[in-house]
Design an enzyme around this catalytic site. Sequence first.
Site, PDB file in Angstrom:
ATOM      1  N   LEU A  74     -39.467  -3.797  53.512  1.00 30.54           N
ATOM      2  CA  LEU A  74     -39.558  -2.848  52.398  1.00 30.54           C
ATOM      3  C   LEU A  74     -39.990  -1.473  52.880  1.00 30.54           C
ATOM      4  O   LEU A  74     -39.598  -0.448  52.335  1.00 30.54           O
ATOM      5  CB  LEU A  74     -40.564  -3.363  51.361  1.00 30.54           C
ATOM      6  CG  LEU A  74     -40.205  -4.657  50.627  1.00 30.54           C
ATOM      7  CD1 LEU A  74     -41.400  -5.121  49.801  1.00 30.54           C
ATOM      8  CD2 LEU A  74     -39.002  -4.446  49.738  1.00 30.54           C
ATOM      9  N   ALA A  75     -40.866  -1.444  53.887  1.00 32.80           N
ATOM     10  CA  ALA A  75     -41.385  -0.191  54.436  1.00 32.80           C
ATOM     11  C   ALA A  75     -41.855  -0.446  55.856  1.00 32.80           C
ATOM     12  O   ALA A  75     -42.230  -1.576  56.211  1.00 32.80           O
ATOM     13  CB  ALA A  75     -42.534   0.334  53.583  1.00 32.80           C
ATOM     14  N   ALA A  80     -47.625  -1.304  61.194  1.00 29.15           N
ATOM     15  CA  ALA A  80     -47.046  -2.551  60.683  1.00 29.15           C
ATOM     16  C   ALA A  80     -45.858  -2.251  59.786  1.00 29.15           C
ATOM     17  O   ALA A  80     -45.550  -1.083  59.504  1.00 29.15           O
ATOM     18  CB  ALA A  80     -48.110  -3.332  59.911  1.00 29.15           C
ATOM     19  N   GLN A  81     -45.193  -3.315  59.339  1.00 27.12           N
ATOM     20  CA  GLN A  81     -44.148  -3.180  58.331  1.00 27.12           C
ATOM     21  C   GLN A  81     -44.308  -4.285  57.287  1.00 27.12           C
ATOM     22  O   GLN A  81     -44.940  -5.306  57.547  1.00 27.12           O
ATOM     23  CB  GLN A  81     -42.757  -3.184  58.946  1.00 27.12           C
ATOM     24  CG  GLN A  81     -42.334  -4.457  59.640  1.00 27.12           C
ATOM     25  CD  GLN A  81     -40.991  -4.274  60.366  1.00 27.12           C
ATOM     26  OE1 GLN A  81     -40.688  -3.206  60.891  1.00 27.12           O
ATOM     27  NE2 GLN A  81     -40.195  -5.330  60.392  1.00 27.12           N
ATOM     28  N   ASP A 254     -58.194   6.782  51.459  1.00 27.40           N
ATOM     29  CA  ASP A 254     -56.910   7.486  51.512  1.00 27.40           C
ATOM     30  C   ASP A 254     -56.146   7.296  50.200  1.00 27.40           C
ATOM     31  O   ASP A 254     -55.056   6.715  50.183  1.00 27.40           O
ATOM     32  CB  ASP A 254     -56.088   6.953  52.686  1.00 27.40           C
ATOM     33  CG  ASP A 254     -54.899   7.852  53.003  1.00 27.40           C
ATOM     34  OD1 ASP A 254     -54.898   9.012  52.572  1.00 27.40           O
ATOM     35  OD2 ASP A 254     -53.965   7.386  53.689  1.00 27.40           O
TER      36      ASP A 254
END
Length: 521
Positions: A74-75, A80-81, A254
């Site tokens: 997805l991203a 990481a992914q 964040d």
Amino acid sequence: RVRLVLEELGPTFIKLGQILSNRPDLVPRELQGELERLQEDVPAFPGEEAVAIIERELGRPLDELFAEFDERPLAAASIAQIHRAVLPGGETVAVKVQRPGLAELVDVDIDILGELAVLLERYVPESRNVSPRDLVDEFESGMRQELDFGRERTAIERFAKQFSRDEGIKVPRVYRSLSSGRVLTIEYIDGRPLSQLLAEAGDIAGAPGGRGSGDAQGGGGAEDSREAEGPRIAKLGAELTLKQIFVHGFFHADPHPGNILVLDDGRLCYLDFGLTGSLIQRDLEVVSDVLTSIIGRNEQKAARAVVKLAGRRDFEAARRIERDVAELIDRFQSVQAGDFSFTALLSELIGVLVEENLRLPPDLFLLVKALITIEGVATGLDPEFDFASHLEPFAETLVRERFSPRRVRTNVATTAGDYAEVLQSFPADYYRVVDALSSGRMQIRLDEASDRRVRKTIMDASSALVFSVVLGSLIIGSAVIVHSGVPPVWHGVPVIGIVGFVAAGLVGFWLVVKIIRSGGL
């Protein structure tokens, strides 16, 4: 160019740049702004490798872990992914998989940074003021924590516990049995990114009939609904962030619009807990002192509190920055007119500390960053949003709690225990000091900066002593030669004696000037 170099060097240096973008005490503001643009978007690694990592980390075949698993991420980011999957029970989850070989790459990069820090301290003496090796150690600790998905899992669970009774927030569920140090499986949350709402708010503000357009025509019902949603989400987001900081002392560091989802039922959901901050009670109390004194226009108290943020009780430094703080507070009065941001004021206060060479703990920089980010999001959703009016009650509550009977009793008990411990250890400490003095084994240790000052003082004193001896020798020797009448002579006076007296005069004059310049007279 610095930003591009860091992007080329890879994940470790990208993270270093992102951390430095939050440290105005280490890099200039112009470079800070550029480092904030560092992008983590990188090409995804193959889905087959993600599957191999999951099976190795969780110790079972993929088809036993998930009913469905989408190998297309997805991203993808530098650390990481994310892959979408479905559990055997039908729940949809998001699986975060760490990049292969990343831990080994970080080890090499940290070694390189350590060597660079040593070279900096050796050949650039000015760098010792910021202690590059300590900064590398601090960065390494943070990087190790971010690579450990177990820490992020714990942060999500702590967040869920803190807000278990808050109806305005949704915290994703963590699946511990499907998580490890390099794999994190959480509940899949379907919602609209806050960045999408910000874009819509901008479109509405610029459209005919929108806020700020100056047009008397009204918008459609859908636009009215979206326009009303902005202020509600702005208020909710600000209050959730302030609760994290001032109530729980543990916050998402964040909270940019891409890390916050708006659900269909109006709740907010935070994503990516890799960067969090925590504050001890003392830091919270000092921060509340800073905020309340600024709002109350008490520049003396504000200056003392700002210096205490750096862990110092330096009243001289407080007096030096008092005028700067007063000027900033005067500018803050225009915040009601929308001309000056409260969090911009905090940033400028940090700049004042930097000029005084006072350093803040890293989590306090994260705190300021979180406040700046959420104020920017809130004012983007609602241009009339007054962040200071929402912040003030939280800071005042913290101040009141500090002087509550329960807190006073706790502080008195703690102080009494400390004094009791000092009294118990005093006899033994007294005998150790006396024994060291009587046996001549007393040692005095100096830090490097003090050692340099001591060496310089000794060298200056030694030089003055040597020249004094030389001066005395010249005067005595010249006098002996003059009385002995050693040729050649000039007007009946030996030339060698005259030269000796002239040399002694020059040396004496130089020595007097040197002593006066050093403040010795």
